[in-house]
Design a protein around this motif. Sequence first.
Motif, mmCIF file in Angstrom:
data_model
loop_
_atom_site.group_PDB
_atom_site.id
_atom_site.type_symbol
_atom_site.label_atom_id
_atom_site.label_comp_id
_atom_site.label_asym_id
_atom_site.label_seq_id
_atom_site.Cartn_x
_atom_site.Cartn_y
_atom_site.Cartn_z
ATOM 1 N N GLN A 101 -9.265 5.444 -4.546
ATOM 2 C CA GLN A 101 -8.776 4.087 -4.786
ATOM 3 C C GLN A 101 -9.752 3.233 -5.582
ATOM 4 O OE1 GLN A 101 -7.802 2.468 -0.935
ATOM 5 N NE2 GLN A 101 -6.157 3.954 -0.575
ATOM 6 N N SER A 161 1.020 4.255 -2.859
ATOM 7 C CA SER A 161 0.869 5.662 -2.477
ATOM 8 C C SER A 161 2.060 6.484 -2.944
ATOM 9 C CB SER A 161 0.710 5.780 -0.961
ATOM 10 O OG SER A 161 -0.491 5.185 -0.524
ATOM 11 N N GLU A 195 0.828 -1.205 0.000
ATOM 12 C CA GLU A 195 0.000 0.000 0.000
ATOM 13 C C GLU A 195 0.867 1.261 0.000
ATOM 14 O OE1 GLU A 195 -2.720 -0.186 3.237
ATOM 15 O OE2 GLU A 195 -3.679 -2.046 2.546
ATOM 16 N N GLU A 246 -5.250 -1.711 -5.408
ATOM 17 C CA GLU A 246 -4.824 -1.030 -6.628
ATOM 18 C C GLU A 246 -3.554 -1.648 -7.206
ATOM 19 O OE1 GLU A 246 -5.677 3.521 -6.985
ATOM 20 O OE2 GLU A 246 -5.007 3.121 -4.952
ATOM 21 N N PRO A 248 -8.140 -0.085 -9.845
ATOM 22 C CA PRO A 248 -8.488 -0.960 -8.717
ATOM 23 C C PRO A 248 -8.669 -2.406 -9.174
ATOM 24 C CG PRO A 248 -10.381 0.378 -9.370
ATOM 25 C CD PRO A 248 -9.214 0.872 -10.162
#
Length: 533
Positions: free
Chosen positions: A217, A204, A200, A251, A246
């Motif tokens: 997302q 990001s 994650e 994602e 997604p």
Amino acid sequence: MAAENQLIDAGVQAGLIDPITLPELKSTARRSGLDLVQLICRIGRYPAGALYRALAERYQLPFYDRGQITLDPGLLKSLKAEILLRRLFIPVRIDGQPVLLVTDPEDRSAADTLQRSSGMQFSMAMAEPMLIENCLRQHFKVYQTGQDAIGIFDDIMKEAYIRKATDLHFEQLEEGMQLRMRVDGKMQAYERPIGNQLAEALISRIKVLAGLDIAEQNMAQDGGFSYQIADWWEVDAIEMRVATIPTRWGERATMRILGQDTADLSLAQLGMPDNILERVRKSIARPHGIMLVTGPTGSGKSTTLYAALRELDADQLNILTVEDPIEQVVEGISQVQVGEKVNFAQALRSFLRHDPDVMLVGEIRDRETAETAVRASMTGHMVLSTLHTNSAVSTVSRLVDIGCPRYLIASTLVGVLAQRLLRRLCEGCREARNTTEMEMKLLGLEQPETIYSACGCAMCMGTGYRGRVGVYETLWINDELENLIHEGADDEVIARAADQAGLLDTLWQDAGTKILSGVTSIEEAMHLYKASH
């Protein structure tokens, strides 16, 4: 894990490391506080896995990649994760047989321990340390915590640079993330243990760099950024194009690396046959007309067009381009980026008021762009562009399908260059052999000739190939073909007339020449033969 000296000695023996420059590299590493193996890999442009493969060759041990091994929970049941991760060895099955994968070929204690505990006989083989660690962490679901996403991302970018990757794929899994890179047109796994938390954080990081909304997302997003690898790598900023979407587990992100190792290539360096090269140069030097480069995504169309622009004298000509995105910066040329307020057709119409000699359109996608480009070429301008077609001849019918009038195509089209990319055989390990009867028939030979097949060594990471070369198909337009296009002749009629006039050279003809000269293999090029017959 193998010692530094072991890897370096194996690299020298395999031809990966020049022993003459080795003392200087050691001195540089000491002065700068750098890891010597990492420095060697950066200078040589190969991953550390190449040195481990060379070490396996030195000890005459098999070397395996992820796709060749099968994890057997039964073999790991009685073993402790911390011991395996500390020593970096793992028992697996290969073709159903028990094999012990190690990173240090001299560490026999691992095999002895495993055989005593299991009562089974294991043959020994080698694999990359990161592959073994990744397999162990995925099996035992033991991931490192508190990892720095910024540093990990920088490591990934260094690896992409070393491997000369064109695309990076960050794919979310139920447990963690899978990283893959496209190298020489083929997908390669990058074995890096990444848990859900780090996965994650990496997504990001990518979204922040690309200027995307990190809070969103549930929808696809597109962006891009320029990235500078750590200073000591002495690498220019790399331009990236980013897409996120997604998926079931979160994602995923795909990054296209623009212009990797192609920024200074000339037309002659692309692998064009001399007869095609001469005609391309004459065509782009004409005062007016339109020339198209066609092929699927990733076939090198943009690289060819940039090489063509560099052949032109920017001091004597006014050259304008409209692109989406701008992949390479060319000195002395005005380049326009497509955006919300400027599309291809609008930019082209504006260009006509800027006194251009040559205009490049990144891609013809619709009727408005096609017709604007063609009309521009009628009014004393040379237009270069790309189009997605399967062959040079089908370009005419593709333009008609888009909505471009036949009379405009007939009166402006100078020529079409269709292209594909084939992997180059590794000269360090390719194997010579005589052509079979079937191959003689395919290549139009009357007697056997020497061709080469892929083998695999440390230098090419076991693939048998290093780098890629273009193969080209050309269609040149004369008065007869202009009349046929205007009259609505189909692709088959145009192809037959062009062939009889010596104006059509096919992809398979160029591929055959490169096969016979040892540049590529017949196995690599067979899909071109099947597509044309």
